[in-house]
Design a protein around this motif. Structure first.
Motif, mmCIF file in Angstrom:
data_model
loop_
_atom_site.group_PDB
_atom_site.id
_atom_site.type_symbol
_atom_site.label_atom_id
_atom_site.label_comp_id
_atom_site.label_asym_id
_atom_site.label_seq_id
_atom_site.Cartn_x
_atom_site.Cartn_y
_atom_site.Cartn_z
ATOM 1 N N ILE A 1 -12.514 0.189 -13.392
ATOM 2 C CA ILE A 1 -12.782 1.376 -14.201
ATOM 3 C C ILE A 1 -13.745 1.114 -15.350
ATOM 4 O O ILE A 1 -14.638 1.916 -15.626
ATOM 5 N N LEU A 2 -13.576 -0.012 -16.040
ATOM 6 C CA LEU A 2 -14.377 -0.258 -17.233
ATOM 7 C C LEU A 2 -15.850 -0.452 -16.883
ATOM 8 O O LEU A 2 -16.183 -1.142 -15.924
ATOM 9 N N MET B 1 -12.709 8.238 -4.533
ATOM 10 C CA MET B 1 -13.104 9.640 -4.410
ATOM 11 C C MET B 1 -14.324 9.941 -5.285
ATOM 12 O O MET B 1 -15.235 10.674 -4.884
ATOM 13 N N GLY B 2 -14.339 9.369 -6.503
ATOM 14 C CA GLY B 2 -15.473 9.576 -7.393
ATOM 15 C C GLY B 2 -16.760 9.000 -6.816
ATOM 16 O O GLY B 2 -17.828 9.597 -6.938
ATOM 17 N N ALA C 1 -20.731 10.835 -6.575
ATOM 18 C CA ALA C 1 -21.830 9.900 -6.863
ATOM 19 C C ALA C 1 -21.575 9.047 -8.093
ATOM 20 O O ALA C 1 -22.501 8.701 -8.830
ATOM 21 N N GLU C 2 -20.315 8.690 -8.344
ATOM 22 C CA GLU C 2 -20.007 7.811 -9.463
ATOM 23 C C GLU C 2 -20.251 6.359 -9.053
ATOM 24 O O GLU C 2 -19.994 5.964 -7.918
ATOM 25 N N GLY C 3 -20.719 5.569 -10.004
ATOM 26 C CA GLY C 3 -21.069 4.185 -9.714
ATOM 27 C C GLY C 3 -19.849 3.332 -9.388
ATOM 28 O O GLY C 3 -18.762 3.545 -9.917
ATOM 29 N N PRO D 1 -20.155 -4.227 -8.101
ATOM 30 C CA PRO D 1 -19.495 -5.310 -7.355
ATOM 31 C C PRO D 1 -18.193 -5.772 -8.006
ATOM 32 O O PRO D 1 -17.219 -6.066 -7.308
ATOM 33 N N LEU D 2 -18.178 -5.814 -9.351
ATOM 34 C CA LEU D 2 -16.934 -6.172 -10.034
ATOM 35 C C LEU D 2 -15.859 -5.114 -9.788
ATOM 36 O O LEU D 2 -14.670 -5.430 -9.652
ATOM 37 N N GLY D 3 -16.289 -3.850 -9.735
ATOM 38 C CA GLY D 3 -15.344 -2.775 -9.449
ATOM 39 C C GLY D 3 -14.748 -2.899 -8.067
ATOM 40 O O GLY D 3 -13.553 -2.685 -7.867
ATOM 41 N N ILE D 4 -15.582 -3.243 -7.087
ATOM 42 C CA ILE D 4 -15.080 -3.442 -5.726
ATOM 43 C C ILE D 4 -14.093 -4.605 -5.687
ATOM 44 O O ILE D 4 -13.035 -4.527 -5.050
ATOM 45 N N ALA D 5 -14.419 -5.696 -6.407
ATOM 46 C CA ALA D 5 -13.500 -6.838 -6.474
ATOM 47 C C ALA D 5 -12.179 -6.437 -7.118
ATOM 48 O O ALA D 5 -11.094 -6.854 -6.681
#
Length: 291
Positions: free
Chosen positions: A129-130, A244-245, A250-252, A255-259
């Motif tokens: 999220i951050l 969903m976002g 089209a929310e970013g 790679p850290l978010g995917i991890a």
């Protein structure tokens, strides 16, 4: 694992709220009121005097209604006052509170994996999220943490209400109490601008799909799942919301978010797979009390 899957499915449906709420364009209190109204629709078919004989379960149902109103009011206030990331992260202190309180409040077996997995999952959620330029607001954090306390009270209360009420009854019967509390707190601010326009109908459908169906699945699984483990699985809500976002708005998603998302999933599965001594399973509510 079937009941763990039900809890996970309910939490995942909660994460789909943005599909209904964002296009509607209504305010937080208006969305909350409409969602709770949708969850109240089955009430005329659920109320039975026999269930009221279990005063402890009935009191728990009232507590759930009041806690849901406070949870909603504080969480939407957090979203209004500061960064969404801070509001969401502090709101999801609730699973940690559940892992710590369930052995004391409900007498359940302590879950070592939940005590380890919940902070690990919170770290994964932070990665998800951050954003690098995200700010911080002490007021937002305090409001989000307050909503987490009431959310934890709702889950603990649902365990107690299940003594006499079915999952559908718990989901629906508490909602009118929440509606009344929201109207007392927000007043006319909680009322939608129109009764049957496209925006109102969209949120009402969301209330049926994400609110009513999601809560029924969650409460049905919660009857057979340790509270600490169920709390850990609720992290699937913000994970689903982030997906969903990314997919629809089209929310970013870095790679850290995917991890972080992978960490949330792995930690939740690890907690759910913990071997435990046979837990006390709540008996099904009597047919004469609730359907």
């Amino acid at each position: 694992m079937r009941y763990f899957a039900m809890v996970a499915a309910g939490a995942s449906l909660w994460g789909c709220w943005s599909l209904f709420v964002r296009p509607a364009g209504l305010s937080g209190p208006q969305n909350a009121l409409l969602a709770l109204v949708a969850m109240s629709l089955p009430v005329p078919f659920l109320f039975r005097r026999e269930a009221l004989k279990d005063r402890r379960a009935t009191a728990a149902l009232v507590v759930i209604g009041l806690a849901d109103a406070a949870n909603t009011a504080l969480f939407f206030a957090a979203l209004r006052h500061g960064p969404v990331s801070v509001a969401v992260l502090t709101h999801y202190l609730a699973p940690l509170l559940l892992a710590l309180s369930a052995p004391w409040v409900l007498g359940e077996q302590a879950s070592a994996r939940a005590l380890v997995g919940v902070p690990v999952t919170l770290a994964g959620l932070a990665l998800l999220i951050l954003q690098p330029d995200a700010g911080f607001s002490g007021l937002t954090a305090a409001l989000g943490a307050g909503s987490a306390v009431f959310y934890a009270v709702m889950v603990l209360g649902s365990k107690e209400a299940a003594r006499a009420y079915s999952p559908l009854a718990i989901t629906s019967l508490h909602a009118p109490v929440s509606v009344a509390a929201l109207l007392l707190y927000f007043g006319a601010e909680a009322l939608p601008p129109a009764l049957l326009d496209a925006a109102t109908l969209r949120v009402l459908v969301g209330g049926l799909v994400c609110g009513l169906t999601g809560n029924i699945l969650f409460n049905a699984g919660l009857r057979h799942v340790p509270t600490a483990a169920a709390g850990a699985l609720t992290y699937l809500e913000p994970l689903t919301a982030s997906v969903m976002g990314w997919a629809f708005f089209a929310e970013g998603l870095t790679p850290l978010g995917i991890a972080g998302g992978v960490l949330v999933l792995v930690a939740g599965a690890w907690v759910a797979a913990e071997r435990r001594a046979p837990a006390r399973v709540l008996p099904d509510a009597e047919p004469s009390a609730t359907p």
